[in-house]
Design a protein around this motif. Structure first.
Motif, PDB file in Angstrom:
ATOM      1  N   MET A   1      13.164 -51.776  37.454  1.00 23.93           N
ATOM      2  CA  MET A   1      12.528 -51.492  36.197  1.00 23.93           C
ATOM      3  C   MET A   1      13.364 -51.540  35.131  1.00 23.93           C
ATOM      4  O   MET A   1      14.634 -50.886  35.398  1.00 23.93           O
ATOM      5  CB  MET A   1      11.768 -50.085  36.516  1.00 23.93           C
ATOM      6  N   SER A   2      13.255 -51.929  33.832  1.00 25.43           N
ATOM      7  CA  SER A   2      14.109 -51.824  32.682  1.00 25.43           C
ATOM      8  C   SER A   2      13.575 -50.718  31.791  1.00 25.43           C
ATOM      9  O   SER A   2      12.344 -50.098  31.788  1.00 25.43           O
ATOM     10  CB  SER A   2      14.054 -53.190  32.001  1.00 25.43           C
ATOM     11  N   PHE A   3      14.536 -50.535  30.966  1.00 20.91           N
ATOM     12  CA  PHE A   3      14.139 -49.458  29.698  1.00 20.91           C
ATOM     13  C   PHE A   3      14.104 -49.956  28.560  1.00 20.91           C
ATOM     14  O   PHE A   3      15.097 -50.584  28.201  1.00 20.91           O
ATOM     15  CB  PHE A   3      15.266 -48.220  29.852  1.00 20.91           C
ATOM     16  N   HIS A   4      12.937 -49.763  27.819  1.00 19.48           N
ATOM     17  CA  HIS A   4      13.022 -50.164  26.362  1.00 19.48           C
ATOM     18  C   HIS A   4      13.300 -49.084  25.371  1.00 19.48           C
ATOM     19  O   HIS A   4      12.882 -47.793  25.432  1.00 19.48           O
ATOM     20  CB  HIS A   4      11.642 -50.597  25.852  1.00 19.48           C
ATOM     21  N   ASP A   5      14.666 -49.078  24.587  1.00 14.15           N
ATOM     22  CA  ASP A   5      15.043 -48.019  23.751  1.00 14.15           C
ATOM     23  C   ASP A   5      14.091 -47.812  22.627  1.00 14.15           C
ATOM     24  O   ASP A   5      14.538 -47.833  21.392  1.00 14.15           O
ATOM     25  CB  ASP A   5      16.401 -48.307  23.472  1.00 14.15           C
ATOM     26  N   VAL A   6      12.763 -47.424  22.360  1.00 13.18           N
ATOM     27  CA  VAL A   6      11.880 -46.825  21.592  1.00 13.18           C
ATOM     28  C   VAL A   6      11.271 -45.869  22.062  1.00 13.18           C
ATOM     29  O   VAL A   6      11.075 -45.359  23.121  1.00 13.18           O
ATOM     30  CB  VAL A   6      10.724 -48.343  21.376  1.00 13.18           C
ATOM     31  N   VAL A   7      10.831 -45.124  20.809  1.00 19.61           N
ATOM     32  CA  VAL A   7      10.075 -43.871  20.962  1.00 19.61           C
ATOM     33  C   VAL A   7       8.665 -44.100  21.003  1.00 19.61           C
ATOM     34  O   VAL A   7       8.239 -44.707  19.976  1.00 19.61           O
ATOM     35  CB  VAL A   7      10.619 -42.812  20.018  1.00 19.61           C
ATOM     36  N   PHE A   8       7.757 -43.470  21.864  1.00 24.38           N
ATOM     37  CA  PHE A   8       6.357 -43.467  21.636  1.00 24.38           C
ATOM     38  C   PHE A   8       5.947 -42.903  20.288  1.00 24.38           C
ATOM     39  O   PHE A   8       6.578 -41.834  19.864  1.00 24.38           O
ATOM     40  CB  PHE A   8       5.837 -42.429  22.865  1.00 24.38           C
ATOM     41  N   PRO A   9       5.120 -43.472  19.822  1.00 26.35           N
ATOM     42  CA  PRO A   9       4.637 -43.326  18.054  1.00 26.35           C
ATOM     43  C   PRO A   9       4.312 -41.801  18.123  1.00 26.35           C
ATOM     44  O   PRO A   9       3.181 -41.344  18.456  1.00 26.35           O
ATOM     45  CB  PRO A   9       3.528 -44.276  17.834  1.00 26.35           C
TER      46      PRO A   9
END
Length: 202
Positions: free
Chosen positions: A1-9
């Motif tokens: 599994m990878s990680f996306h460096d974004v924040v949930f709105p």
């Protein structure tokens, strides 16, 4: 599994409920006593979001966020409105908030943490403050990897020196849904009643 460096709105997360979950096995004995065994060494956080009635534009943005993450495939950042910094709510973080290590004369890397069993891997950029023996450091005396929570000092602290830090942080989570179901509630509005997020350990 990878990680996306974004924040949930944050606009869509308002009203989220949730918090830490512990897995404890409880065995009730014939004599009325209990045996309790912790199956997890640390708590895992879970959150539930009900969007309420939103415009189709907001719901489309949420669906696109879900699609961009591949549903539960990729993790992302989530802002916990109650538990998101080393300082109490309403107070500013200080470089003395948490002890993250003790110098030995050679070690230059230290992991941000909120205690022995809660490492912080997703500090908020620009919030990390570090001190050695109570003296705050500034760049370039230290750097932070905001995807691992590792602090690297330019110079190894001396034997027995206290290394402390204060910081804001996000919780790394993934969707615990394989589908988001939109209900139309008006001509140009709708809602998604149950969005489940679960913390991932890295």
């Amino acid at each position: 599994m990878s990680f996306h460096d974004v924040v949930f709105p944050s606009r869509l997360a308002f009203g989220a409920s949730g918090g830490p979950e512990r897995h404890v096995e409880i065995v009730r004995l014939a004599n009325g006593l209990e045996q309790r065994n912790a199956r997890w060494s640390r708590a895992r956080r879970r959150y539930t979001i009900s969007t309420g009635i939103k415009s189709f534009a907001d719901l489309r943005n949420l669906l696109q966020f879900f699609e961009d993450r591949g549903g539960p495939l990729h993790a992302f950042r989530f802002f916990d409105p109650v538990d998101h910094a080393t300082a109490p709510p309403g107070q500013a973080v200080t470089p003395l908030d948490r002890e993250i290590g003790t110098g030995d004369g050679t070690t230059v890397q230290f992991r941000l943490a909120l205690g022995e069993n809660r490492p912080v891997t997703k500090p908020v950029p620009g919030t990390v403050r570090v001190a050695v023996d109570g003296i705050e450091l500034s760049a370039p005396d230290f750097s932070v990897d905001h995807l691992t929570g590792i602090v690297t000092l330019a110079e190894a602290p001396g034997e027995g020196a206290s290394v402390t830090a204060g910081f804001g942080f996000h919780v790394p989570v993934r969707f615990d849904n394989t589908q988001l179901a939109v209900t139309q509630t008006a001509f140009d509005a709708g809602e998604i009643p149950d969005i489940h997020l679960v913390e991932v350990f890295e």
